[in-house]
Design a protein around this motif. Structure first.
Motif: not given
Length: 417
Positions: A97-112
């Motif tokens: 679930a965490a991988d599905a909701l994360a950004k492809d390139q993590p930048d310290g902000l939540p994905s939309g």
């Protein structure tokens, strides 16, 4: 522990569990732990004020009554007999679930997608009778240490790659400022409107960002998206940490969304901060150049103030409001608006505005107007750019405070409008 049907109803009303399930990969063998059950365990842990660890989630689910375990799939029937959910299975579903909701390139902000999931879950936790009880929100952020150890000096490899070093200051006696490694958690909580009935202080929006990002900027898109969800913006109460931000980072986008800001000024932004067309910039507003300096330097009321001190402070605040240039237009697309002289609006008496001298004497009167009247005294209105109210001591606009003329007024009444 709260009754099991309560968090189940919140999860089902939000509709987020099936949406997350659709994002997860499908394996040969069906997963024993579904997303709905995982979310339920997480809510049970938080409601019971336990540490937010996956081991606690597993323990909360395996401590449910046997009937509840079978219904939720915590206790599954296999060919070899009953199988109780393991910590490894809990970690597996959470990781997917965490991988599905994360950004492809993590930048310290939540994905939309993750932010949308959090918004829907929080909104579903608010009972229907309170959804429209108030539009006022109190916002703040706090430090949130990560589970990971900080990376060794000179490296960036650690178990929490999006965490970073932040600074927290102690607000109480004996609390020292210190560094922490983690993120900033921001929350917007419902509160009663001015002169409105009390409402429960329910959290309506929440977001988190790495300490390398400004938490105020991270919260702005969450708040400005609320009108699209049918939640009209109202008063937004904040402390001086938000008031000290650049106008483009906080005030302008929220006001453009229709919100009204009610916030404490940063100590560096209180008092006179220069002039604009002759009007004195003080406390985020423009004031008549003849306003007494004692009124312009009026500070906030102390927490332990007596009723008499509070009354005296209210009277001084009312007198200061009389000298404020009145806003006569709303902000345009670029954040500009127009203001008018308080004497032209009938709030004070001034010889430079002959019509105001015919007003009754329960209004303050300017005794020594400027010898060379500036534009704010000679023109009917003046235009105020958006950056004027956001100017701080480090960004003076116009003449410095030391050059502001000291003129006097006589107060004969209290300001009522």
């Amino acid at each position: 522990m709260i009754p099991l049907p309560v968090p189940e109803e919140v999860i089902d009303r939000s509709g987020i569990a099936p949406r997350i399930e659709l994002l997860l990969p499908i394996g040969v063998r069906a997963r024993q732990l579904l997303v709905r059950t995982l979310l339920l365990g997480m809510l049970l842990v938080l409601a019971d004020r336990r540490p937010a660890f996956l081991t606690e989630v597993h323990q909360a689910l395996t401590q449910l009554p046997e009937a509840g375990q079978r219904r939720l799939g915590v206790l599954a029937q296999r060919k070899t007999g009953p199988h109780l959910l393991t910590c490894r299975q809990t970690e597996r579903t959470f990781g997917l679930a965490a991988d599905a909701l994360a950004k492809d390139q993590p930048d310290g902000l939540p994905s939309g997608r993750l932010q949308r999931i959090c918004n829907d879950l929080l909104e579903a936790s608010i009972p229907d009778e309170f959804k429209h009880a108030s539009t006022a929100l109190a916002v703040d952020w706090t430090d949130m240490e990560t589970f990971s150890r900080p990376p060794p000096r000179g490296t960036s490899d650690c178990a929490g790659p999006e965490a970073s070093w932040g600074h927290r200051s102690g607000g109480g006696p004996g609390q020292d400022s210190e560094l922490f490694f983690g993120s900033c958690l921001s929350a917007a909580t419902m509160m009663r409107e001015e002169h409105g009935p009390p409402v429960p202080e329910l959290t309506r929006r929440m977001t988190a960002c790495s300490c390398c990002h400004d938490p105020a900027r991270g919260l702005v898109p969450v708040l400005t998206a609320m009108p699209g969800d049918g939640i009209p913006p109202g008063d937004i109460l904040a402390d001086s940490g938000y008031a000290h931000r650049d106008a483009e980072a906080w005030a302008i986008p929220l006001r453009a969304a229709g919100a009204q800001l009610v916030q404490d000024l940063h100590p560096s932004d209180r008092g006179p901060q220069g002039t604009h067309h002759g009007a004195i910039i003080a406390n985020g507003n423009l004031y008549c150049p003849a306003t007494p300096r004692t009124l312009l330097e009026l500070g906030p009321l102390a927490r332990d103030a007596t009723p008499d001190q509070a009354g005296a402070h209210d009277r001084q605040t009312a007198e200061t409001a009389r000298c404020k240039l009145g806003k006569i237009t709303s902000d345009d697309e670029d954040g500009y608006h127009r203001v008018m002289c308080p004497a032209a609006m009938g709030k004070i008496r001034c010889p430079l505005r002959p019509a105001s001298m015919r007003l009754d004497r329960n209004r303050p009167e300017i005794l020594t107007p400027p010898g060379h009247p500036p534009a704010c005294c000679t023109q009917q209105t003046i235009t105020v750019p958006p950056e004027v109210a956001g100017r701080g001591r480090d960004r003076p606009y116009g003449r410095p405070p030391a050059q502001i003329p000291a003129c006097g007024t006589t107060a004969l009444g209290s300001y009522l409008g």
